[in-house]
Design an enzyme around this catalytic site. Structure first.
Site, mmCIF file in Angstrom:
data_model
loop_
_atom_site.group_PDB
_atom_site.id
_atom_site.type_symbol
_atom_site.label_atom_id
_atom_site.label_comp_id
_atom_site.label_asym_id
_atom_site.label_seq_id
_atom_site.Cartn_x
_atom_site.Cartn_y
_atom_site.Cartn_z
ATOM 1 N N GLU A 113 46.029 47.288 25.459
ATOM 2 C CA GLU A 113 47.212 45.867 25.535
ATOM 3 C C GLU A 113 47.658 44.919 24.533
ATOM 4 O O GLU A 113 47.947 44.313 25.207
ATOM 5 C CB GLU A 113 45.600 45.225 27.014
ATOM 6 C CG GLU A 113 44.772 44.792 25.454
ATOM 7 C CD GLU A 113 43.171 45.657 25.388
ATOM 8 O OE1 GLU A 113 42.642 45.140 24.916
ATOM 9 O OE2 GLU A 113 43.683 46.995 25.717
ATOM 10 N N TYR A 145 42.885 50.891 26.938
ATOM 11 C CA TYR A 145 43.095 49.662 27.176
ATOM 12 C C TYR A 145 41.128 49.598 25.994
ATOM 13 O O TYR A 145 39.775 49.989 27.161
ATOM 14 C CB TYR A 145 42.661 50.119 27.987
ATOM 15 C CG TYR A 145 43.985 49.857 29.194
ATOM 16 C CD1 TYR A 145 45.232 48.846 28.758
ATOM 17 C CD2 TYR A 145 44.717 50.918 29.964
ATOM 18 C CE1 TYR A 145 46.611 48.770 28.566
ATOM 19 C CE2 TYR A 145 45.979 50.740 30.261
ATOM 20 C CZ TYR A 145 46.682 49.988 29.566
ATOM 21 O OH TYR A 145 47.823 50.165 30.593
ATOM 22 N N ARG A 148 41.753 58.183 37.138
ATOM 23 C CA ARG A 148 42.822 57.777 36.098
ATOM 24 C C ARG A 148 42.721 58.295 35.125
ATOM 25 O O ARG A 148 41.474 58.996 35.074
ATOM 26 C CB ARG A 148 43.065 57.020 35.272
ATOM 27 C CG ARG A 148 43.423 55.720 36.478
ATOM 28 C CD ARG A 148 44.247 54.289 36.447
ATOM 29 N NE ARG A 148 43.631 53.151 35.720
ATOM 30 C CZ ARG A 148 43.835 52.744 35.017
ATOM 31 N NH1 ARG A 148 44.518 51.600 35.115
ATOM 32 N NH2 ARG A 148 42.708 51.224 34.882
ATOM 33 N N ALA A 181 37.599 45.306 37.883
ATOM 34 C CA ALA A 181 37.911 44.576 36.735
ATOM 35 C C ALA A 181 39.010 46.431 36.202
ATOM 36 O O ALA A 181 39.829 45.996 35.460
ATOM 37 C CB ALA A 181 37.226 44.922 35.430
ATOM 38 N N VAL A 208 43.519 38.555 39.033
ATOM 39 C CA VAL A 208 43.766 40.233 38.557
ATOM 40 C C VAL A 208 43.569 39.614 36.633
ATOM 41 O O VAL A 208 43.742 40.270 36.263
ATOM 42 C CB VAL A 208 45.451 40.289 38.528
ATOM 43 C CG1 VAL A 208 45.848 41.272 37.492
ATOM 44 C CG2 VAL A 208 45.503 40.527 39.935
#
Length: 372
Positions: free
Chosen positions: A118, A94, A15, A299, A267
Site C-alpha cells: 500500500e 499489504y 485471495r 477490513a 472502506v
C-alpha cells in the site's frame, strides 16, 4: 530465490499471493516457488494449476516460512505467522501498520525486511498496488451497503434505487479518490441519489466531468459533512492518507444524528477507519449497530470476490516481485525509489515515516539502511 506463498488465514480471506501465471514467470527467471497446499482454492486455483506452472506444493505454512527467502502474501501476517518470520527474510504483502501497533512491534522484533503493497508508489504519485483493491472495495461498498439497508439486516428497509413514486436512497461518499469514484459508479448505476465529498478541487472537477449531473459534488468542510451525514441513508467512507491512519472525519456525535437504520460502510477501516465509531469486523460477522446506525467495517472487503481480486492484484504486483527476486532486495530497492517507498520495516527499524509517527517510534530513512 526461493519464494513462498502461504495460504491466507485471516477470517474468510480467499485471495492468494501468486496466481499460476505469476509462478510461471518467476520459474522462467530461475526462481523456485513454494505454494502451500490448497492456497489458491478459494480463488478457484487448484494445486494442479500451480504444479503445471512449475511450483512445488508444500503441506505446511511452517515449512514455507522456514525455507523461503521471500514470503508473498495478500493480507498482513497474523500473530501466529509473524512468529515464523526471521531476520533477513523478505515479506511482501499489504501491512497497514499505522493503526496496528501490535503488528508493527512484532515485525520490528522479527528482523524481517517488510515491504508494504500500500505504500509502493508510481511516478505520478499514485499507489499502483493499492489501486486495484481500492477499485474492488469501492465497487463492493454500495453492494454491501444496499444489503445492509434491508430491514432483515437491521437497516432502514430502503431500496437504494427507489421505485417510481418513491425516492431513491441518499448515498454520501467521503473521498473522491479511487475507491470513492468506483463507489459512485456503482451507486449511480443502482439508481441512488449520490453526493461525493472531497477537499481537492481537482478531484471534484474530475468527478463533475466524469459523472455530469448524475452526482452532486461538495467541498469538504466540517459543516458540510455534518449536514450530509444527517441526511444520508448510506454513508461510504473512502478517505486515504498514504501510509497513515485515516482521519476521523465523522464523529460519534455526527453518527448520533443519523436516521435510525442508516448504514455506514467504512472502506478506510484497514487504515483505522474514518468514522469515530468504526472498528474492524470480519466477513463472518460483518456488521454491528451503534446508536441505531448499522456499521459495515470489514477490513478485507475484496476477499469476498477473491478470484477477481487475486488476478487484479497479481497484475500489478508481479513486476515488483520479479524485481525483488531477480536483483535481490538491496539492489531492487536501491534501483527503484517507488519500490523503496514500500519499505516499512527493515531489520528492526521503521522506515516509513507515517508509521513511525503513528506509534511514536524512531524513523530511519530507507536510503540509510540501504547504504545510499
Amino acid at each position: 530465490m526461493r519464494i513462498g506463498v502461504p495460504k491466507e488465514i485471516k477470517n474468510h480471506e480467499y485471495r492468494v499471493g501468486l496466481v499460476p501465471s505469476s509462478v510461471q514467470e518467476l520459474v522462467h527467471h530461475g526462481h523456485q516457488v513454494l505454494v502451500q497446499k490448497d492456497a489458491g482454492v478459494g480463488a478457484g486455483l487448484s494445486d494442479a494449476d500451480y504444479v503445471a506452472a512449475g511450483a512445488t506444493i508444500i503441506d505446511s505454512a511452517d515449512q514455507i516460512f522456514a525455507e523461503a527467502d521471500m514470503i508473498v502474501k495478500v493480507k498482513e501476517p497474523l500473530a501466529v505467522e509473524r512468529k515464523k518470520l526471521r531476520k533477513g527474510q523478505i515479506l511482501f504483502t499489504y501491512l497497514h501498520l499505522a493503526p496496528d501497533a501490535e503488528q508493527t512491534h512484532d515485525l520490528i522484533a522479527s528482523g524481517a525486511i517488510c515491504i508494504a503493497y500500500e505504500t509502493v508508489t508510481a511516478p505520478n504519485g499514485s499507489l499502483p498496488l493499492l489501486t486495484p483493491m481500492s477499485e474492488v472495495a469501492g465497487r463492493l461498498a454500495p453492494q454491501v451497503g444496499a444489503h445492509s439497508l434491508e430491514k432483515a439486516q437491521g437497516g432502514r428497509g430502503v431500496l437504494l434505487g427507489g421505485v417510481p413514486g418513491v425516492p431513491a436512497a441518499e448515498v454520501v461518499i467521503l473521498g473522491g479518490g479511487v475507491s470513492g469514484t468506483h463507489a459512485a459508479t456503482i451507486a449511480v448505476g443502482m439508481g441512488a441519489k449520490v453526493t461525493v465529498v472531497d477537499r481537492s478541487a481537482e478531484a471534484l472537477k474530475r468527478l463533475a466531468t466524469q459523472f455530469g449531473t448524475s452526482i452532486s459534488t461538495v467541498f469538504s468542510t466540517r459543516s458540510a459533512i455534518e449536514e450530509l451525514v444527517r441526511r444520508a441513508d448510506l454513508l461510504i467512507g473512502t478517505v486515504l492518507v498514504p501510509g497513515a491512519a485515516a482521519p476521523k472525519l465523522v464523529t460519534h456525535e455526527m453518527v448520533r444524528t443519523m436516521k435510525p437504520g442508516a448504514v455506514i460502510v467504512d472502506v478506510a477501516i484497514d487504515q483505522g477507519g474514518c468514522v469515530e465509531t468504526s472498528h474492524a469486523t470480519t466477513h463472518s460477522d460483518p456488521t454491528y449497530v451503534v446508536d441505531g446506525v448499522v456499521h459495515y467495517c470489514v477490513a478485507n472487503m475484496p476477499g469476498a470476490v477473491a478470484r477477481t481480486s487475486t488476478f487484479a492484484l497479481n497484475s500489478v504486483t508481479l513486476p515488483f516481485t520479479l524485481a525483488l527476486a531477480n536483483h535481490g532486495w538491496q539492489k531492487a530497492l536501491q534501483q527503484d525509489v517507488h519500490l523503496r517507498n514500500g519499505l516499512n520495516v527493515f531489520e528492526g527499524k521503521v522506515t516509513c515515516e507515517p508509521v513511525a509517527q503513528a506509534h511514536n517510534l524512531p524513523y530511519t530513512k530507507a536510503e540509510s539502511v540501504l547504504g545510499m
